[in-house]
Enzyme design. Structure first.
Site, PDB file in Angstrom:
ATOM      1  N   ASN A  48       1.003  -1.223   0.312  1.00  0.00           N
ATOM      2  CA  ASN A  48       0.013  -0.213  -0.061  1.00  0.00           C
ATOM      3  C   ASN A  48       0.959   1.480   0.215  1.00  0.00           C
ATOM      4  O   ASN A  48       1.581   1.492   0.982  1.00  0.00           O
ATOM      5  CB  ASN A  48      -0.868  -0.431   1.263  1.00  0.00           C
ATOM      6  CG  ASN A  48      -1.667   0.876   1.515  1.00  0.00           C
ATOM      7  OD1 ASN A  48      -1.430   2.662   1.298  1.00  0.00           O
ATOM      8  ND2 ASN A  48      -2.769   1.126   1.358  1.00  0.00           N
ATOM      9  N   HIS A  59      -3.282   1.434  -3.345  1.00  0.00           N
ATOM     10  CA  HIS A  59      -3.778   0.064  -2.579  1.00  0.00           C
ATOM     11  C   HIS A  59      -2.392  -1.520  -2.693  1.00  0.00           C
ATOM     12  O   HIS A  59      -2.177  -1.208  -3.941  1.00  0.00           O
ATOM     13  CB  HIS A  59      -5.286  -1.013  -2.451  1.00  0.00           C
ATOM     14  CG  HIS A  59      -6.051  -0.156  -2.547  1.00  0.00           C
ATOM     15  ND1 HIS A  59      -7.124  -0.379  -1.366  1.00  0.00           N
ATOM     16  CD2 HIS A  59      -6.129   1.536  -1.571  1.00  0.00           C
ATOM     17  CE1 HIS A  59      -8.143   0.569  -1.103  1.00  0.00           C
ATOM     18  NE2 HIS A  59      -7.530   1.701  -1.452  1.00  0.00           N
ATOM     19  N   GLU A  61      -2.998  -4.641  -3.403  1.00  0.00           N
ATOM     20  CA  GLU A  61      -2.824  -5.665  -4.361  1.00  0.00           C
ATOM     21  C   GLU A  61      -2.657  -4.711  -6.039  1.00  0.00           C
ATOM     22  O   GLU A  61      -2.400  -5.736  -6.884  1.00  0.00           O
ATOM     23  CB  GLU A  61      -4.661  -5.809  -4.524  1.00  0.00           C
ATOM     24  CG  GLU A  61      -4.423  -6.806  -3.199  1.00  0.00           C
ATOM     25  CD  GLU A  61      -5.066  -6.713  -1.729  1.00  0.00           C
ATOM     26  OE1 GLU A  61      -5.299  -6.089  -1.003  1.00  0.00           O
ATOM     27  OE2 GLU A  61      -4.332  -5.007  -1.750  1.00  0.00           O
ATOM     28  N   CYS A  86     -10.420  -5.433  -0.176  1.00  0.00           N
ATOM     29  CA  CYS A  86     -11.359  -4.792  -0.862  1.00  0.00           C
ATOM     30  C   CYS A  86     -12.585  -4.238  -1.758  1.00  0.00           C
ATOM     31  O   CYS A  86     -11.862  -5.439  -2.554  1.00  0.00           O
ATOM     32  CB  CYS A  86     -10.738  -2.977  -0.196  1.00  0.00           C
ATOM     33  SG  CYS A  86      -9.933  -2.335  -1.697  1.00  0.00           S
ATOM     34  N   CYS A  89     -10.013  -3.655  -4.597  1.00  0.00           N
ATOM     35  CA  CYS A  89      -8.463  -5.041  -4.942  1.00  0.00           C
ATOM     36  C   CYS A  89      -9.568  -6.351  -5.352  1.00  0.00           C
ATOM     37  O   CYS A  89      -9.182  -6.691  -6.397  1.00  0.00           O
ATOM     38  CB  CYS A  89      -8.055  -4.631  -3.791  1.00  0.00           C
ATOM     39  SG  CYS A  89      -6.878  -3.355  -3.740  1.00  0.00           S
ATOM     40  N   ASP A 149      -7.954   5.036   4.504  1.00  0.00           N
ATOM     41  CA  ASP A 149      -7.848   3.938   3.522  1.00  0.00           C
ATOM     42  C   ASP A 149      -8.804   3.368   3.148  1.00  0.00           C
ATOM     43  O   ASP A 149      -9.324   2.934   2.355  1.00  0.00           O
ATOM     44  CB  ASP A 149      -7.205   3.262   3.979  1.00  0.00           C
ATOM     45  CG  ASP A 149      -6.090   1.760   3.644  1.00  0.00           C
ATOM     46  OD1 ASP A 149      -5.390   2.345   2.323  1.00  0.00           O
ATOM     47  OD2 ASP A 149      -6.236   0.760   3.223  1.00  0.00           O
TER      48      ASP A 149
END
Length: 153
Positions: A48, A59, A61, A86, A89, A149
């Site tokens: 991240n 992020h 990913e 999330c 992602c 975030d």
């Protein structure tokens, strides 16, 4: 390969994701890390970097996928993340047809597990104490960054 062997293999790659999360923390960012694996080899890694790059969608990913570059089909890949992805992602995982997502934990953040599973992705939660501790430490010290975030600011 039995379940114990599978977990041991997942732990090898999760340790790489944890190392990425630590890099992010050392840079002053949110300690979430990710690696993308194909055929037993890491093809991408990231962490991240929203804070470091002032980029709301960077992020772990997404950083990992960007760093993997264009690899053609993603169907035979596994995405490892220290935290359950999330919806942003998870959407990338679904869009690219990633075969499996392995999360270090989902207690801190439930993420989008059902969404990924409904779209054909195998999701595994390793429930690793070290991942929970890393996030707990960060959230305790930086609640405003964590809220930002996850979109709860």
């Amino acid at each position: 390969m039995d379940d114990l062997q599978k977990r041991q293999l997942h732990m090898v790659f999760m340790q790489e994701a944890i190392a990425e999360a630590r890099r992010g923390s050392e840079e002053g960012g949110i300690p979430i890390g990710s690696v993308l694996v194909r055929g037993g080899e890491i093809v991408g890694r990231g962490h991240n970097r929203r804070v470091q790059k002032n980029d709301p969608i960077l992020h772990a990913e997404i950083d990992c996928l960007r760093n993997a570059g264009r690899i053609g089909s993603y169907r035979d890949t596994t995405l490892y993340s220290t935290l359950m992805p999330c919806y942003l992602c998870a959407g990338a995982a679904v869009q690219f047809g990633i075969g499996a997502v392995v999360a270090g934990e989902s207690e801190t953040f439930a993420g989008a597990r059902e969404f990924m599973e409904k779209n054909g992705i195998e999701v595994i939660d390793l429930d690793i104490a070290a991942c929970k501790e890393m996030m707990g430490w960060f959230i305790e010290r930086h609640p405003e960054l964590w809220s930002e975030d996850i979109g709860e600011l």
